[in-house]
Design a protein around this motif. Structure first.
Motif, PDB file in Angstrom:
ATOM      1  N   UNK A   1      43.353  35.429  47.473  1.00 22.08           N
ATOM      2  CA  UNK A   1      42.564  35.403  46.234  1.00 22.08           C
ATOM      3  C   UNK A   1      43.417  35.765  45.031  1.00 22.08           C
ATOM      4  N   UNK A   2      43.214  35.059  43.912  1.00 26.05           N
ATOM      5  CA  UNK A   2      43.931  35.393  42.677  1.00 26.05           C
ATOM      6  C   UNK A   2      43.258  36.560  41.972  1.00 26.05           C
ATOM      7  N   UNK A   3      44.056  37.368  41.305  1.00 26.64           N
ATOM      8  CA  UNK A   3      43.521  38.501  40.562  1.00 26.64           C
ATOM      9  C   UNK A   3      44.456  38.771  39.390  1.00 26.64           C
ATOM     10  N   UNK A   4      43.881  38.982  38.229  1.00 31.42           N
ATOM     11  CA  UNK A   4      44.704  39.223  37.037  1.00 31.42           C
ATOM     12  C   UNK A   4      44.685  40.704  36.694  1.00 31.42           C
ATOM     13  N   UNK A   5      45.732  41.419  37.146  1.00 30.49           N
ATOM     14  CA  UNK A   5      45.900  42.817  36.757  1.00 30.49           C
ATOM     15  C   UNK A   5      46.700  42.865  35.459  1.00 30.49           C
TER      16      UNK A   5
END
Length: 398
Positions: free
Chosen positions: A31-35
């Motif tokens: 899954x992509x996640x933008x931290x």
């Protein structure tokens, strides 16, 4: 004795998997996640994100790290990071160490000197961060002021020479800049992290094929692995191997691991050897301090029984260390003591070891299909018959 060089001809290990590790089917979530930048910095600072031990040291120079920071300030795209989720809020960096550590060092306003990076890596692994007394030691670090070339001829780059504290209005923009992260998590099977082995093996930024033990050490690092590392540095063990320095690809650690795995769990061995060692390493993560201390003392007592052996005792005719021979002798010699949580005493008989080397059944089981259960079992059986168990003592004679 010779130091281990870049060639791997110091060890004879035909008892590896001829066909490698068969890829299993896994239930994996990607899954992509933008931290944002500050969240990633907090992850590193808190120990939520770890750098796997097999990865190379931080190698970027100040100019390259500065270009990354400039890209983040200006809002330019940068490559995504790959993180493996071991458990909730605990990640391993699969790909992106250089980018992540550039951000970490920039916020700390300190940049590591090249000659100190191997030492700093050891400190970072042990402490989970760089202690302030090390961070502000000018022997190891210099100030991290951006080193950027002119944006256009005769036009100075306005960010050149700035540091994190002097970014001014751009500081908040930098802090909140999102970075795309790809989070990988294994959902099943739930009893081990075997999928990460294949992920590490197939996706690493250097494009260099990693050795099984390099990956395994990162996947299953534990107090038991700390024990293996301690043992690996002992002079008597290095003498048995016939090499003064630890192997850069951790082949010597794998030899130790195989000996303990067959001693402790050899009765349940099933191919592949890679999978067997992975499973054993995972189980050993749960060992308590007393168990590890006992195994350490047991091994020290075994080393004492080898004191009078010649340097080539575990080597073949080509002067290469024979892993199959060593692990069979170690298991046969120590299993009686291990079964009673005791130690070994006396001396190993070089005559019996030489006899085992020449035994037709042992040789046949060490040449083809070496990781088949019948051949692993045959090698252990012949060692028990020819070399036999050592005497058992209540306390180690060391």
């Amino acid at each position: 004795m010779n130091e281990i060089g870049p060639k791997e001809d110091w060890v004879d290990d035909r008892a590896e998997d001829e066909d490698g590790l068969q890829v299993e089917e896994y239930d994996i979530t990607v899954s992509p996640n933008d931290f944002n930048v500050m969240t990633l910095h907090h992850f590193v600072e808190s120990g939520s994100v770890s750098i796997p031990g097999f990865q190379r040291n931080f190698v970027w120079d100040l100019k390259r790290s500065s270009k990354l920071i400039e890209s983040l300030i200006r809002g330019l795209p940068i490559p995504q990071l790959f993180l493996y989720e071991q458990e909730r809020n605990k990640f391993l960096v699969i790909d992106g160490q250089q980018r992540l550590m550039s951000i970490y060092y920039f916020i700390k306003m300190r940049f590591p000197k090249t000659e100190s990076r191997a030492k700093l890596r050891t400190i970072f692994e042990r402490e989970g961060l760089i202690p302030e007394d090390v961070l502000y030691d000018n022997k190891h670090f210099q100030n991290f002021n951006l080193r950027l070339s002119e944006s256009l001829p005769n036009h100075a780059n306005k960010f050149n020479g700035l540091n994190y504290a002097t970014l001014g209005d751009y500081k908040t923009q930098f802090d909140l800049r999102p970075i795309r992260n790809i989070l990988v998590k294994q959902n099943s099977p739930s009893n081990d992290d075997s999928s990460i082995y294949e992920i590490f093996n197939r996706l690493n930024s250097g494009g260099v094929t990693l050795r099984p033990q390099e990956i395994r050490t990162s996947m299953y690092h534990s107090d038991f692995y700390n024990l293996l590392s301690d043992i690996n540095g002992k002079e008597k063990w290095r003498n048995i191997l016939g090499n003064l320095e630890p192997d850069v690809h951790m082949k010597d650690i794998e030899i130790l691991l195989r000996g303990f795995a067959l001693l402790i769990d050899g009765n349940s061995y099933a191919p592949s050897m890679v999978k067997f060692l992975n499973h054993f390493s995972n189980v050993c993560k749960a060992q308590n301090r007393e168990d590890n201390e006992y195994l350490g003392k047991l091994f020290e007592s075994f080393l004492e029984t080898c004191s009078n052996l010649p340097e080539n005792a575990f080597k073949n005719k080509n002067n290469r260390f024979n892993v199959a021979l060593y692990e069979a002798v170690f298991t046969a010699a120590c299993e009686g003591a291990f079964a009673n949580r005791r130690f070994v005493t006396g001396e190993l008989d070089i005559g019996r070891i030489e006899e085992l080397k020449e035994d037709e059944d042992f040789i046949a089981a060490s040449q083809e299909g070496t990781t088949q259960t019948k051949n692993v079992t045959k090698r252990l059986s012949r060692a028990r018959k020819i070399v036999g168990a050592l005497n058992v003592a209540r306390t180690p004679d060391v």
